[in-house]
Design a protein around this motif. Structure first.
Motif, PDB file in Angstrom:
ATOM      1  N   PRO A 129       0.793  -1.126  -0.096  1.00 37.16           N
ATOM      2  CA  PRO A 129       0.110   0.041  -0.077  1.00 37.16           C
ATOM      3  C   PRO A 129       1.029   0.992   0.124  1.00 37.16           C
ATOM      4  O   PRO A 129       2.109   1.211   0.547  1.00 37.16           O
ATOM      5  CB  PRO A 129      -0.864  -0.144   1.291  1.00 37.16           C
ATOM      6  CG  PRO A 129       0.158  -0.910   2.169  1.00 37.16           C
ATOM      7  CD  PRO A 129       0.719  -1.996   1.263  1.00 37.16           C
ATOM      8  N   LEU A 130       0.278   2.159  -0.706  1.00 41.75           N
ATOM      9  CA  LEU A 130       1.066   3.625  -0.856  1.00 41.75           C
ATOM     10  C   LEU A 130       0.347   4.538   0.059  1.00 41.75           C
ATOM     11  O   LEU A 130      -0.930   4.432   0.438  1.00 41.75           O
ATOM     12  CB  LEU A 130       1.259   4.035  -2.182  1.00 41.75           C
ATOM     13  CG  LEU A 130       2.149   3.164  -3.155  1.00 41.75           C
ATOM     14  CD1 LEU A 130       2.109   3.632  -4.572  1.00 41.75           C
ATOM     15  CD2 LEU A 130       3.491   2.832  -2.813  1.00 41.75           C
ATOM     16  N   SER A 131       1.164   5.721   0.330  1.00 42.27           N
ATOM     17  CA  SER A 131       0.543   6.625   1.081  1.00 42.27           C
ATOM     18  C   SER A 131      -0.661   7.461   0.335  1.00 42.27           C
ATOM     19  O   SER A 131      -1.826   8.224   0.854  1.00 42.27           O
ATOM     20  CB  SER A 131       1.446   7.614   1.704  1.00 42.27           C
ATOM     21  OG  SER A 131       2.176   8.326   0.715  1.00 42.27           O
ATOM     22  N   GLY A 132      -0.348   7.446  -0.786  1.00 42.44           N
ATOM     23  CA  GLY A 132      -1.249   8.256  -1.674  1.00 42.44           C
ATOM     24  C   GLY A 132      -0.903   9.749  -1.680  1.00 42.44           C
ATOM     25  O   GLY A 132      -1.406  10.743  -2.408  1.00 42.44           O
ATOM     26  N   ASN A 133       0.322  10.370  -1.127  1.00 39.18           N
ATOM     27  CA  ASN A 133       0.787  11.559  -1.202  1.00 39.18           C
ATOM     28  C   ASN A 133       1.879  11.785  -2.135  1.00 39.18           C
ATOM     29  O   ASN A 133       2.671  10.822  -2.083  1.00 39.18           O
ATOM     30  CB  ASN A 133       1.147  11.917   0.335  1.00 39.18           C
ATOM     31  CG  ASN A 133      -0.012  12.058   1.108  1.00 39.18           C
ATOM     32  OD1 ASN A 133      -1.136  12.527   0.648  1.00 39.18           O
ATOM     33  ND2 ASN A 133       0.255  11.244   2.422  1.00 39.18           N
ATOM     34  N   GLY A 134       2.152  12.871  -2.905  1.00 37.70           N
ATOM     35  CA  GLY A 134       3.232  12.823  -3.847  1.00 37.70           C
ATOM     36  C   GLY A 134       3.193  14.535  -4.046  1.00 37.70           C
ATOM     37  O   GLY A 134       2.486  15.603  -3.392  1.00 37.70           O
ATOM     38  N   THR A 135       4.010  14.916  -4.918  1.00 38.47           N
ATOM     39  CA  THR A 135       4.606  16.033  -5.419  1.00 38.47           C
ATOM     40  C   THR A 135       4.408  16.066  -6.832  1.00 38.47           C
ATOM     41  O   THR A 135       4.924  15.393  -7.329  1.00 38.47           O
ATOM     42  CB  THR A 135       5.989  16.486  -4.950  1.00 38.47           C
ATOM     43  OG1 THR A 135       5.896  16.516  -3.505  1.00 38.47           O
ATOM     44  CG2 THR A 135       6.219  17.903  -5.472  1.00 38.47           C
ATOM     45  N   ILE A 136       3.811  17.323  -7.792  1.00 39.10           N
ATOM     46  CA  ILE A 136       4.015  17.487  -9.025  1.00 39.10           C
ATOM     47  C   ILE A 136       5.084  17.534  -9.357  1.00 39.10           C
ATOM     48  O   ILE A 136       5.938  18.624  -9.062  1.00 39.10           O
ATOM     49  CB  ILE A 136       3.080  18.504  -9.491  1.00 39.10           C
ATOM     50  CG1 ILE A 136       1.542  18.302  -8.990  1.00 39.10           C
ATOM     51  CG2 ILE A 136       3.137  18.838 -10.933  1.00 39.10           C
ATOM     52  CD1 ILE A 136       0.522  19.421  -9.403  1.00 39.10           C
ATOM     53  N   TYR A 137       5.743  16.574 -10.270  1.00 35.16           N
ATOM     54  CA  TYR A 137       7.040  16.967 -11.134  1.00 35.16           C
ATOM     55  C   TYR A 137       7.018  17.450 -12.247  1.00 35.16           C
ATOM     56  O   TYR A 137       7.787  18.285 -12.406  1.00 35.16           O
ATOM     57  CB  TYR A 137       7.621  15.296 -11.250  1.00 35.16           C
ATOM     58  CG  TYR A 137       9.034  15.599 -11.867  1.00 35.16           C
ATOM     59  CD1 TYR A 137      10.070  15.728 -11.160  1.00 35.16           C
ATOM     60  CD2 TYR A 137       9.035  15.057 -13.272  1.00 35.16           C
ATOM     61  CE1 TYR A 137      11.239  15.457 -11.851  1.00 35.16           C
ATOM     62  CE2 TYR A 137      10.280  15.172 -13.797  1.00 35.16           C
ATOM     63  CZ  TYR A 137      11.498  15.440 -13.091  1.00 35.16           C
ATOM     64  OH  TYR A 137      12.656  15.419 -13.581  1.00 35.16           O
ATOM     65  N   SER A 138       5.914  17.284 -12.894  1.00 37.24           N
ATOM     66  CA  SER A 138       5.596  18.117 -14.435  1.00 37.24           C
ATOM     67  C   SER A 138       4.091  18.225 -14.326  1.00 37.24           C
ATOM     68  O   SER A 138       3.556  17.222 -14.157  1.00 37.24           O
ATOM     69  CB  SER A 138       6.480  17.771 -15.371  1.00 37.24           C
ATOM     70  OG  SER A 138       5.947  16.425 -15.898  1.00 37.24           O
ATOM     71  N   VAL A 139       3.457  19.173 -15.125  1.00 36.73           N
ATOM     72  CA  VAL A 139       2.255  19.224 -15.369  1.00 36.73           C
ATOM     73  C   VAL A 139       1.942  20.055 -16.718  1.00 36.73           C
ATOM     74  O   VAL A 139       2.718  20.977 -16.813  1.00 36.73           O
ATOM     75  CB  VAL A 139       1.624  19.721 -14.122  1.00 36.73           C
ATOM     76  CG1 VAL A 139       1.770  21.188 -13.713  1.00 36.73           C
ATOM     77  CG2 VAL A 139      -0.095  19.520 -14.460  1.00 36.73           C
ATOM     78  N   SER A 140       1.062  19.743 -17.588  1.00 33.86           N
ATOM     79  CA  SER A 140       0.555  20.198 -18.590  1.00 33.86           C
ATOM     80  C   SER A 140      -1.105  20.055 -18.636  1.00 33.86           C
ATOM     81  O   SER A 140      -1.492  19.233 -18.465  1.00 33.86           O
ATOM     82  CB  SER A 140       1.030  19.874 -19.830  1.00 33.86           C
ATOM     83  OG  SER A 140       0.922  18.697 -20.350  1.00 33.86           O
ATOM     84  N   VAL A 141      -1.404  21.123 -19.050  1.00 35.23           N
ATOM     85  CA  VAL A 141      -2.996  21.118 -19.404  1.00 35.23           C
ATOM     86  C   VAL A 141      -3.333  20.824 -20.945  1.00 35.23           C
ATOM     87  O   VAL A 141      -2.901  21.720 -21.536  1.00 35.23           O
ATOM     88  CB  VAL A 141      -3.819  22.514 -19.051  1.00 35.23           C
ATOM     89  CG1 VAL A 141      -5.251  22.497 -19.160  1.00 35.23           C
ATOM     90  CG2 VAL A 141      -3.697  22.928 -17.297  1.00 35.23           C
ATOM     91  N   THR A 142      -4.001  19.919 -21.387  1.00 38.49           N
ATOM     92  CA  THR A 142      -4.228  19.609 -22.530  1.00 38.49           C
ATOM     93  C   THR A 142      -5.641  20.204 -23.103  1.00 38.49           C
ATOM     94  O   THR A 142      -6.776  19.863 -22.208  1.00 38.49           O
ATOM     95  CB  THR A 142      -4.330  17.996 -22.728  1.00 38.49           C
ATOM     96  OG1 THR A 142      -2.943  17.432 -22.388  1.00 38.49           O
ATOM     97  CG2 THR A 142      -4.506  17.532 -24.007  1.00 38.49           C
ATOM     98  N   ARG A 143      -5.756  20.878 -23.797  1.00 35.02           N
ATOM     99  CA  ARG A 143      -6.632  21.613 -24.413  1.00 35.02           C
ATOM    100  C   ARG A 143      -7.283  21.140 -25.942  1.00 35.02           C
ATOM    101  O   ARG A 143      -8.453  21.431 -26.165  1.00 35.02           O
ATOM    102  CB  ARG A 143      -6.715  23.082 -24.656  1.00 35.02           C
ATOM    103  CG  ARG A 143      -6.312  23.779 -23.106  1.00 35.02           C
ATOM    104  CD  ARG A 143      -6.023  25.165 -23.316  1.00 35.02           C
ATOM    105  NE  ARG A 143      -5.309  25.504 -22.023  1.00 35.02           N
ATOM    106  CZ  ARG A 143      -5.840  25.882 -20.875  1.00 35.02           C
ATOM    107  NH1 ARG A 143      -7.197  25.807 -20.697  1.00 35.02           N
ATOM    108  NH2 ARG A 143      -5.042  26.087 -19.970  1.00 35.02           N
TER     109      ARG A 143
END
Ligand SMILES: [Zn+2]
Length: 134
Positions: free
Chosen positions: A61-75
């Motif tokens: 099982p994982l904690s489910g907590n993390g940090t955004i490493y990269s993100v982009s909004v697809t339109r």
């Protein structure tokens, strides 16, 4: 600018013997991954044999907590924009996922996120992430 998250249709995942336990856990709102019983490394996506040493692996099982490493909004992929991101989990693995239930334009690298689920068209819970409430 503001782009509020909107629900969009999600294709049902392909579930086989190797991934059934993962999807069963997701259905119960839990995120899991596999750890090698030989070299003790966690990996993503879940595989029956360790990608580092070919050793046997078991669910964890994982904690489910993390940090955004990269993100982009697809339109451009459809009428409804969505945020696709790599999230570095606290356990040390990185997952490709969507960030949901927020203003997509406010998402930032380094932002804390937590596991959540969205139902696919067949009712299967798909793992996703949302900004941490804490
Ligand atoms: Zn290993």
């Amino acid at each position: 600018m503001s782009t509020q998250y909107q629900e969009r249709p999600l294709a049902a995942p392909i579930i086989d013997a190797a991934t059934r336990s993962f999807w069963n856990a997701t259905q119960e709102g839990r995120l899991t991954a596999r750890r090698c019983t030989s070299c003790d490394k966690l990996h993503w996506y879940p595989r029956p044999l360790c990608p580092f040493c070919q050793g046997d692996t078991e669910w964890e099982p994982l904690s489910g907590n993390g940090t955004i490493y990269s993100v982009s909004v697809t339109r451009r992929a459809g009428p409804i924009p969505y945020a696709i991101a790599y999230v570095a989990l606290d356990e040390g693995i990185t997952v490709l996922t969507n960030i949901v239930d927020c203003d997509l334009d406010e998402l930032r690298i380094g932002q804390r996120v937590q596991f959540c689920v969205k139902a696919a068209e067949d009712g299967t819970n798909i793992p996703m992430f949302t900004p941490s409430r804490a």
